[in-house]
Scaffold this motif. Structure first.
Motif, PDB file in Angstrom:
ATOM      1  N   GLY A   1       7.953  27.814  68.700  1.00  0.00           N
ATOM      2  CA  GLY A   1       9.284  27.204  68.703  1.00  0.00           C
ATOM      3  C   GLY A   1      10.333  28.287  68.796  1.00  0.00           C
ATOM      4  O   GLY A   1      10.026  29.453  69.047  1.00  0.00           O
ATOM      5  N   GLU A   2      11.587  27.910  68.606  1.00  0.00           N
ATOM      6  CA  GLU A   2      12.696  28.847  68.667  1.00  0.00           C
ATOM      7  C   GLU A   2      13.216  29.136  67.267  1.00  0.00           C
ATOM      8  O   GLU A   2      13.105  28.308  66.372  1.00  0.00           O
ATOM      9  N   ASP A   3      13.802  30.330  67.109  1.00  0.00           N
ATOM     10  CA  ASP A   3      14.388  30.706  65.822  1.00  0.00           C
ATOM     11  C   ASP A   3      15.481  29.712  65.439  1.00  0.00           C
ATOM     12  O   ASP A   3      16.156  29.143  66.300  1.00  0.00           O
ATOM     13  N   VAL A   4      15.654  29.520  64.121  1.00  0.00           N
ATOM     14  CA  VAL A   4      16.555  28.493  63.607  1.00  0.00           C
ATOM     15  C   VAL A   4      17.460  29.101  62.544  1.00  0.00           C
ATOM     16  O   VAL A   4      17.036  29.970  61.775  1.00  0.00           O
ATOM     17  N   GLN A   5      18.698  28.621  62.474  1.00  0.00           N
ATOM     18  CA  GLN A   5      19.623  29.038  61.420  1.00  0.00           C
ATOM     19  C   GLN A   5      19.992  27.804  60.596  1.00  0.00           C
ATOM     20  O   GLN A   5      20.400  26.784  61.145  1.00  0.00           O
ATOM     21  N   LEU A   6      19.826  27.905  59.269  1.00  0.00           N
ATOM     22  CA  LEU A   6      20.091  26.799  58.356  1.00  0.00           C
ATOM     23  C   LEU A   6      21.210  27.164  57.391  1.00  0.00           C
ATOM     24  O   LEU A   6      21.473  28.336  57.140  1.00  0.00           O
ATOM     25  N   GLN A   7      21.814  26.150  56.813  1.00  0.00           N
ATOM     26  CA  GLN A   7      22.875  26.312  55.829  1.00  0.00           C
ATOM     27  C   GLN A   7      22.307  26.093  54.435  1.00  0.00           C
ATOM     28  O   GLN A   7      21.700  25.046  54.173  1.00  0.00           O
ATOM     29  N   SER A   8      22.492  27.042  53.554  1.00  0.00           N
ATOM     30  CA  SER A   8      22.031  26.889  52.176  1.00  0.00           C
ATOM     31  C   SER A   8      22.717  25.684  51.542  1.00  0.00           C
ATOM     32  O   SER A   8      23.920  25.485  51.700  1.00  0.00           O
ATOM     33  N   GLY A   9      21.940  24.862  50.857  1.00  0.00           N
ATOM     34  CA  GLY A   9      22.482  23.673  50.206  1.00  0.00           C
ATOM     35  C   GLY A   9      22.397  22.428  51.069  1.00  0.00           C
ATOM     36  O   GLY A   9      22.712  21.345  50.607  1.00  0.00           O
ATOM     37  N   ALA A  10      21.968  22.565  52.317  1.00  0.00           N
ATOM     38  CA  ALA A  10      21.866  21.404  53.210  1.00  0.00           C
ATOM     39  C   ALA A  10      20.428  20.898  53.254  1.00  0.00           C
ATOM     40  O   ALA A  10      19.485  21.633  52.982  1.00  0.00           O
ATOM     41  N   TYR A  11      20.288  19.626  53.625  1.00  0.00           N
ATOM     42  CA  TYR A  11      19.005  18.924  53.657  1.00  0.00           C
ATOM     43  C   TYR A  11      18.487  18.902  55.091  1.00  0.00           C
ATOM     44  O   TYR A  11      19.241  18.603  56.019  1.00  0.00           O
ATOM     45  N   TYR A  12      17.219  19.231  55.294  1.00  0.00           N
ATOM     46  CA  TYR A  12      16.628  19.302  56.632  1.00  0.00           C
ATOM     47  C   TYR A  12      15.255  18.644  56.648  1.00  0.00           C
ATOM     48  O   TYR A  12      14.620  18.479  55.614  1.00  0.00           O
ATOM     49  N   LYS A  13      14.804  18.330  57.872  1.00  0.00           N
ATOM     50  CA  LYS A  13      13.431  17.905  58.108  1.00  0.00           C
ATOM     51  C   LYS A  13      12.807  18.881  59.087  1.00  0.00           C
ATOM     52  O   LYS A  13      13.446  19.312  60.045  1.00  0.00           O
ATOM     53  N   LEU A  14      11.554  19.234  58.818  1.00  0.00           N
ATOM     54  CA  LEU A  14      10.766  20.098  59.685  1.00  0.00           C
ATOM     55  C   LEU A  14       9.562  19.292  60.143  1.00  0.00           C
ATOM     56  O   LEU A  14       8.772  18.852  59.316  1.00  0.00           O
ATOM     57  N   GLU A  15       9.466  19.070  61.456  1.00  0.00           N
ATOM     58  CA  GLU A  15       8.325  18.342  62.008  1.00  0.00           C
ATOM     59  C   GLU A  15       7.430  19.327  62.745  1.00  0.00           C
ATOM     60  O   GLU A  15       7.871  20.007  63.667  1.00  0.00           O
ATOM     61  N   ILE A  16       6.180  19.412  62.298  1.00  0.00           N
ATOM     62  CA  ILE A  16       5.197  20.280  62.935  1.00  0.00           C
ATOM     63  C   ILE A  16       4.172  19.365  63.603  1.00  0.00           C
ATOM     64  O   ILE A  16       3.543  18.550  62.932  1.00  0.00           O
ATOM     65  N   THR A  17       4.040  19.510  64.911  1.00  0.00           N
ATOM     66  CA  THR A  17       3.105  18.683  65.673  1.00  0.00           C
ATOM     67  C   THR A  17       2.034  19.569  66.276  1.00  0.00           C
ATOM     68  O   THR A  17       2.341  20.561  66.934  1.00  0.00           O
ATOM     69  N   ALA A  18       0.787  19.219  66.046  1.00  0.00           N
ATOM     70  CA  ALA A  18      -0.358  19.915  66.645  1.00  0.00           C
ATOM     71  C   ALA A  18      -0.902  19.042  67.771  1.00  0.00           C
ATOM     72  O   ALA A  18      -1.042  17.827  67.601  1.00  0.00           O
ATOM     73  N   ASP A  19      -1.201  19.670  68.917  1.00  0.00           N
ATOM     74  CA  ASP A  19      -1.710  18.889  70.048  1.00  0.00           C
ATOM     75  C   ASP A  19      -3.235  18.760  70.050  1.00  0.00           C
ATOM     76  O   ASP A  19      -3.799  18.091  70.904  1.00  0.00           O
ATOM     77  N   GLY A  20      -3.901  19.396  69.113  1.00  0.00           N
ATOM     78  CA  GLY A  20      -5.345  19.283  68.998  1.00  0.00           C
ATOM     79  C   GLY A  20      -6.128  20.213  69.909  1.00  0.00           C
ATOM     80  O   GLY A  20      -7.358  20.149  69.957  1.00  0.00           O
ATOM     81  N   SER A  21      -5.436  21.121  70.624  1.00  0.00           N
ATOM     82  CA  SER A  21      -6.121  22.025  71.552  1.00  0.00           C
ATOM     83  C   SER A  21      -6.928  23.100  70.825  1.00  0.00           C
ATOM     84  O   SER A  21      -7.810  23.711  71.419  1.00  0.00           O
TER      85      SER A  21
END
Length: 145
Positions: free
Chosen positions: A52-72
């Motif tokens: 994936g690409e690098d990400v910048q987050l804000q401290s104190g904020a709520y996020y979701k992280l979705e990790i998808t595996a394609d099974g390869s």
């Protein structure tokens, strides 16, 4: 000497970097309020593909992280520094909600998706990577401001 003193004065006047939640009036839900949610972060676990690409987050904020595996391939994502820099609300796997104290990694034996919801807490740069990989595309840096 004079340049050092001037730099010190400017540093003192600048004050600390301010990190605040994304909204002011969060109501009863507090930090989990809808107005405090950042963009969902998506990572793809696939043999020979970038994570994936690098990400910048804000401290104190709520996020979701979705990790998808394609099974390869049987692949995992590890990032103890990142997982200790957040407050984990829950991990959802196949509609089963898990509320862990801490994790170091998540491994996929076959295709699937895991969703982590969390609040970013500790500022810094944290790396999520595929264990044993060396390429830059096999890791993602998550910066918490």
């Amino acid at each position: 000497m004079r340049k050092t003193m001037i730099a010190a004065v400017f540093a003192a006047l600048a004050g600390p970097a301010i990190s605040a939640p994304l909204c002011d009036d969060m109501g009863f839900a507090g930090l989990l309020a809808k107005c405090n949610r950042g963009e969902t972060i998506n990572l793809l676990l696939a043999s020979g593909q970038p994570l994936g690409e690098d990400v910048q987050l804000q401290s104190g904020a709520y996020y979701k992280l979705e990790i998808t595996a394609d099974g390869s391939a049987e692949l995992a994502v590890e990032g103890p520094s990142f997982f200790r820099a957040i407050w984990m609300n829950e991990i959802v796997i196949n509609k089963i909600e898990i509320r862990p104290m801490a994790i170091d990694s998540i491994e996929f034996d076959k295709a699937g998706t895991v969703e982590l919801s969390f609040i970013a807490i500790k500022p810094g740069n944290h790396v999520l990577r595929i264990p044993g990989s060396r390429g830059d595309s096999q890791s993602v840096t998550i910066s918490i401001q």
